[in-house]
Design an enzyme around this catalytic site. Structure first.
Site, PDB file in Angstrom:
ATOM      1  N   GLY A   1       2.438  -3.753  11.280  1.00 19.60           N
ATOM      2  CA  GLY A   1       2.582  -2.766  10.220  1.00 19.60           C
ATOM      3  C   GLY A   1       2.180  -1.384  10.676  1.00 19.60           C
TER       4      GLY A   1
ATOM      5  N   SER B   1       0.825  -1.208   0.000  1.00 19.44           N
ATOM      6  CA  SER B   1       0.000   0.000   0.000  1.00 19.44           C
ATOM      7  C   SER B   1       0.857   1.256   0.000  1.00 19.44           C
ATOM      8  CB  SER B   1      -0.942  -0.008   1.210  1.00 19.44           C
ATOM      9  OG  SER B   1      -0.230  -0.207   2.420  1.00 19.44           O
TER      10      SER B   1
ATOM     11  N   SER C   1      -1.665  -4.551  10.133  1.00 18.68           N
ATOM     12  CA  SER C   1      -1.535  -3.097  10.122  1.00 18.68           C
ATOM     13  C   SER C   1      -2.628  -2.390  10.917  1.00 18.68           C
ATOM     14  CB  SER C   1      -1.526  -2.576   8.679  1.00 18.68           C
ATOM     15  OG  SER C   1      -0.345  -2.957   8.027  1.00 18.68           O
TER      16      SER C   1
ATOM     17  N   LYS D   1       1.295  -9.735   8.108  1.00 17.14           N
ATOM     18  CA  LYS D   1       1.495  -8.335   8.477  1.00 17.14           C
ATOM     19  C   LYS D   1       0.152  -7.801   8.948  1.00 17.14           C
ATOM     20  CE  LYS D   1       2.558  -3.708   6.761  1.00 17.14           C
ATOM     21  NZ  LYS D   1       2.767  -2.829   5.578  1.00 17.14           N
TER      22      LYS D   1
END
Length: 301
Positions: free
Chosen positions: A198, A54, A175, A173
């Site tokens: 993250g 991202s 986030s 991950k």
């Protein structure tokens, strides 16, 4: 778990950087700046890189640019460092194709985002089926990517635990800023499964919860600080790591949720890296935001 995966997961300990993609004024990818950034970051105590997640604006690149970015970065990043590419389309077949192309371009693992467009259909069972199908066909290890602030889809701890049983799914991950859920994920998964945070605002909390490592956008601007928080925590220097985290938190919030990728790229320019432009519809921060980011950088460095 095969030996090759065990060796790779060792690279997932510590700080990995989700590298932004620098663009020139006309919107073209500035590959020279990308290489310069990677070269400097490589000497900053990082464990590896994640291209085109991202933070890397994957959704703003076409397929040719996607592969060219991976190939360019692969040519300059040491094989001692983890080299991961972001991947993930809305369909299983599209994701498998992208994963295979990323591997051919040089990625040694892929970070696969959840599908999200048909949100009401993306149940936890759907995620199990999606990731299982992708991992079955992926020629490189797969990491799950739970990014609910952007996708609205969360991979629940129990789902991560189920997927951790797949031999080709080696980590996740997370986030979110859900430290309770993060801790539950750590406790439910095998010890050799990488659980990475993250979110730089909760880095220390994630480490306390048992994080294997971190993939942090703010780390691109201040890699030494983020790496030092991780080192100090593992060395038992609790007060030192906590003091650094208190300085990192407002900067991390500013260059992610508050001012987004434009804010991060502004911070990179201020820190002597090459941030470059963002692609529309994203926008660069205005002067008040830039002044705030500069002040936060000064405070932490």
């Amino acid at each position: 778990m095969p030996l090759v995966l065990t060796r790779f997961t060792e690279k997932l300990k510590g700080l990995l950087l989700p590298t932004p993609t620098p663009f020139g004024r006309e919107g073209e990818i500035d590959f020279s700046s990308l290489k310069a950034n990677l070269d400097r970051w490589s000497g900053a105590g990082v464990s590896g890189f994640v291209l085109l997640g991202s933070t890397g604006e994957r959704v703003h690149l076409d397929d040719r640019e996607y592969l060219q970015t991976i190939e360019t970065a692969r040519a300059v990043v040491s094989t001692d460092l983890a080299f991961i590419a972001g991947a993930g389309q809305q369909s299983v077949i599209g994701t498998i194709g992208e994963v295979k192309r990323a591997a051919q371009a040089g990625a040694e693992a892929v970070l696969v985002i959840t599908p999200y467009f048909y949100r009401s259909a993306i149940t936890q069972e759907t995620l199990v089926s999606f990731y299982t199908a992708v991992a079955d066909e992926a020629p490189v290890p797969v990491l799950l990517y739970s990014m609910p602030p952007l996708t609205g889809i969360k991979i629940e701890p129990e789902t991560v635990a189920r997927l951790s049983e797949h031999a080709n799914i080696i980590g996740v991950k997370d986030s979110s800023n859900d430290t309770e859920g993060f801790s539950k994920t750590v406790n439910l998964c095998p010890a050799d499964f990488a659980v990475l945070t993250g979110n730089g605002t909760v880095l220390l909390d994630a480490l306390r919860a048992g994080a294997t490592g971190a993939i942090l956008a703010v780390g691109c601007a201040v890699p030494e600080i983020c790496a030092e928080i991780i080192r100090a925590f593992h060395s038992g220097e609790v007060e030192h790591s906590a003091a650094l985290q208190s300085k990192l938190t407002p900067l991390a919030a500013a260059v992610t949720t508050k001012y987004g990728i434009g804010g991060l790229k502004a911070a990179l320019d201020m820190a002597g890296y090459h941030g470059g432009a963002v692609r529309a519809p994203l926008r660069a921060p205005g002067e008040p935001a830039r002044a705030e980011i500069a002040a936060l950088l000064d405070r932490i460095t």
